[in-house]
Design an enzyme around this catalytic site. Structure first.
Site, PDB file in Angstrom:
ATOM      1  N   GLY A 108       0.739  -1.149   0.026  1.00 50.22           N
ATOM      2  CA  GLY A 108      -0.146   0.101   0.099  1.00 50.22           C
ATOM      3  C   GLY A 108       0.728   1.312  -0.173  1.00 50.22           C
ATOM      4  O   GLY A 108       0.473   2.341  -0.286  1.00 50.22           O
ATOM      5  N   GLU A 131       2.775  -8.412  -2.184  1.00 49.64           N
ATOM      6  CA  GLU A 131       1.453  -9.076  -1.582  1.00 49.64           C
ATOM      7  C   GLU A 131       1.265 -10.533  -2.085  1.00 49.64           C
ATOM      8  O   GLU A 131       0.493 -11.451  -1.462  1.00 49.64           O
ATOM      9  CB  GLU A 131       0.156  -8.163  -2.325  1.00 49.64           C
TER      10      GLU A 131
HETATM   11  N1  CAA Z   1       1.605  -4.136   8.745  1.00 47.99           N
HETATM   12  C1  CAA Z   1       1.528  -3.986   9.985  1.00 47.99           C
HETATM   13  N2  CAA Z   1       2.773  -3.846  10.729  1.00 47.99           N
HETATM   14  C2  CAA Z   1       4.012  -3.665  10.096  1.00 47.99           C
HETATM   15  C3  CAA Z   1       3.825  -3.608   8.788  1.00 47.99           C
HETATM   16  C4  CAA Z   1       2.625  -3.892   8.012  1.00 47.99           C
HETATM   17  N3  CAA Z   1       2.566  -3.651   6.621  1.00 47.99           N
HETATM   18  N4  CAA Z   1       5.084  -3.353   8.185  1.00 47.99           N
HETATM   19  C5  CAA Z   1       5.984  -3.189   9.519  1.00 47.99           C
HETATM   20  N5  CAA Z   1       5.121  -3.495  10.495  1.00 47.99           N
HETATM   21  C6  CAA Z   1       5.579  -3.463  11.911  1.00 47.99           C
HETATM   22  C7  CAA Z   1       6.211  -4.635  12.481  1.00 47.99           C
HETATM   23  O1  CAA Z   1       5.207  -5.527  12.770  1.00 47.99           O
HETATM   24  C8  CAA Z   1       6.829  -4.224  13.703  1.00 47.99           C
HETATM   25  O2  CAA Z   1       6.159  -3.994  14.700  1.00 47.99           O
HETATM   26  P1  CAA Z   1       6.466  -4.528  16.208  1.00 47.99           P
HETATM   27  O3  CAA Z   1       7.769  -3.565  16.487  1.00 47.99           O
HETATM   28  O4  CAA Z   1       5.203  -4.206  16.850  1.00 47.99           O
HETATM   29  O5  CAA Z   1       7.101  -5.975  16.149  1.00 47.99           O
HETATM   30  C9  CAA Z   1       7.433  -2.660  13.262  1.00 47.99           C
HETATM   31  O6  CAA Z   1       6.666  -2.275  12.110  1.00 47.99           O
HETATM   32  C10 CAA Z   1       8.984  -2.658  12.638  1.00 47.99           C
HETATM   33  O7  CAA Z   1       8.974  -3.792  11.592  1.00 47.99           O
HETATM   34  P2  CAA Z   1      10.053  -4.838  11.642  1.00 47.99           P
HETATM   35  O8  CAA Z   1      10.493  -5.196  12.679  1.00 47.99           O
HETATM   36  O9  CAA Z   1       9.677  -5.935  10.786  1.00 47.99           O
HETATM   37  O10 CAA Z   1      11.211  -3.853  10.929  1.00 47.99           O
HETATM   38  P3  CAA Z   1      12.359  -4.512   9.981  1.00 47.99           P
HETATM   39  O11 CAA Z   1      13.555  -3.293   9.774  1.00 47.99           O
HETATM   40  O12 CAA Z   1      12.845  -5.748  10.270  1.00 47.99           O
HETATM   41  O13 CAA Z   1      11.558  -4.895   8.580  1.00 47.99           O
HETATM   42  C11 CAA Z   1      10.193  -4.437   6.642  1.00 47.99           C
HETATM   43  C12 CAA Z   1      11.014  -3.842   7.573  1.00 47.99           C
HETATM   44  C13 CAA Z   1      11.151  -5.203   5.711  1.00 47.99           C
HETATM   45  C14 CAA Z   1       9.554  -3.424   6.121  1.00 47.99           C
HETATM   46  C15 CAA Z   1       9.146  -5.447   7.164  1.00 47.99           C
HETATM   47  O14 CAA Z   1       8.412  -4.909   8.548  1.00 47.99           O
HETATM   48  C16 CAA Z   1       8.034  -5.984   6.096  1.00 47.99           C
HETATM   49  O15 CAA Z   1       8.378  -6.584   5.465  1.00 47.99           O
HETATM   50  N6  CAA Z   1       6.873  -5.372   6.520  1.00 47.99           N
HETATM   51  C17 CAA Z   1       5.483  -5.938   5.676  1.00 47.99           C
HETATM   52  C18 CAA Z   1       5.741  -5.245   4.253  1.00 47.99           C
HETATM   53  C19 CAA Z   1       4.458  -5.676   3.458  1.00 47.99           C
HETATM   54  O16 CAA Z   1       4.570  -6.777   3.327  1.00 47.99           O
HETATM   55  N7  CAA Z   1       3.856  -4.708   3.126  1.00 47.99           N
HETATM   56  C20 CAA Z   1       2.597  -5.244   2.121  1.00 47.99           C
HETATM   57  C21 CAA Z   1       1.096  -5.184   3.190  1.00 47.99           C
HETATM   58  S1  CAA Z   1       0.190  -5.810   2.225  1.00 47.99           S
HETATM   59  C22 CAA Z   1      -0.637  -4.531   1.375  1.00 47.99           C
HETATM   60  O17 CAA Z   1      -0.287  -3.636   1.486  1.00 47.99           O
HETATM   61  C23 CAA Z   1      -2.008  -4.787   0.599  1.00 47.99           C
HETATM   62  C24 CAA Z   1      -2.575  -3.727   0.021  1.00 47.99           C
HETATM   63  O18 CAA Z   1      -2.118  -3.726  -1.544  1.00 47.99           O
HETATM   64  C25 CAA Z   1      -3.344  -2.717   0.317  1.00 47.99           C
END
Ligand code: CAA
Length: 258
Positions: A108, A131
């Site tokens: 997103g 995704e």
């Molecule tokens: N949703 C909810 N929480 C999220 C998030 C997300 N998309 N991305 C990061 N966070 C949160 C983590 O859960 C974490 O929370 P806690 O401290 O409470 O555990 C905090 O943010 C910090 O994240 P990380 O500890 O994971 O940080 P990192 O530096 O190790 O990694 C990252 C960073 C690579 C961005 C990793 O967080 C990640 O892969 N995030 C998800 C990215 C993703 O897959 N996004 C797509 C979502 S689906 C979507 O967007 C559908 C759509 O089209 C609308």
């Protein structure tokens, strides 16, 4: 408490996605807060918007995975529709919107940047549509806007594999217009926004409408869209001021958006 902050500097509005603990991930409240901020933008006075993310790590790390993990399908579709309607509003916002991508722009977050007119990034920015790795597809417009912004084959590779595209590659494939250091990014975004704001607002807005409304039409219809929009500037005080100033070999008076 709002997850989206808004401030202005002269004719520029700066929107900050501010849910730093979750890397600015988008949940239902974030969508509501962003909608409220957009509804409050004084489009008479503000001539360019910048959207960026709070902190040094993320623009927006995507939709909130925790909120979606056990969501029933109908609710997920509703959430997607809500995001889509909001992002469409950004795309069609009467004034240009610049995404200042200061870190992760995933899912997103990448889609939010794609709804903006122009993307610039810091050198730590990372774009991806992860995704398919989560068993879904983008639902804030990513499957539609990415292949309209960059090469279709590269867009499909990003969609099918979730490939992470770092800032330098994003520049190479035309996903962003420019890359700066983190420290420079907001100054450069302001510079660009102020360059836009220095032009006649009627002209800039008409240019945005002409591009957006004409780009997917056959050329015969598209040039009609251009003509309709070109009519908006003619006869305005700003047009008379600028053209007379040119004829008189002087600088125009400041534009007044009238
Ligand atoms: N949703 C909810 N929480 C999220 C998030 C997300 N998309 N991305 C990061 N966070 C949160 C983590 O859960 C974490 O929370 P806690 O401290 O409470 O555990 C905090 O943010 C910090 O994240 P990380 O500890 O994971 O940080 P990192 O530096 O190790 O990694 C990252 C960073 C690579 C961005 C990793 O967080 C990640 O892969 N995030 C998800 C990215 C993703 O897959 N996004 C797509 C979502 S689906 C979507 O967007 C559908 C759509 O089209 C609308």
């Amino acid at each position: 408490m709002s997850f989206v902050e808004y401030r202005t500097e002269g004719h520029v509005g700066i929107i900050t996605m501010s849910r730093e603990k979750a890397l600015n991930a988008i949940n239902d409240q974030v969508l509501d807060d962003l909608a409220a901020v957009l509804a409050g933008v004084d489009v008479e006075n503000i001539r360019a918007l910048i959207i960026t993310g709070a902190g040094k790590k993320a623009f927006v790390a995507g939709a909130d995975i925790g909120a979606m993990a056990d969501m029933p399908t109908d609710e997920a579709v509703k959430f997607g529709r809500k995001g889509n309607e909001l992002f469409l509003k950004i795309e069609r916002f009467p004034i240009p919107v610049i995404a200042a991508v200061n870190g992760f722009a995933l899912g997103g977050g990448c889609e939010l940047s794609l709804a903006c007119d122009i993307r610039i990034a810091s050198d730590n920015a990372m774009f991806a549509l992860p995704e398919t790795g989560l068993g879904i597809i983008p639902s804030f417009g990513g499957t539609q806007r990415l292949p309209r912004v960059i090469n279709v084959g590269i867009a499909k590779e990003m969609l099918y594999t979730g490939k992470r595209v770092m800032a330098d590659e994003a520049l190479k494939i035309g996903l962003v217009n420019a890359v700066y250091t983190q420290d420079e990014l907001m100054d450069k975004a302001m510079e660009l926004a102020n360059r836009i704001a220095s032009k006649a607002p009627i002209g800039v807005r008409a240019a945005k409408s002409a591009v957006n409304d004409g780009i997917h039409l056959p050329m015969e219809q598209a040039i009609e869209v251009e003509l309709e929009n070109s009519g908006k500037g003619f006869g305005s005080q700003d047009q008379r001021n600028a053209m007379h100033a040119f004829m008189e070999k002087r600088k125009p008076d400041p534009f007044i958006n009238k």
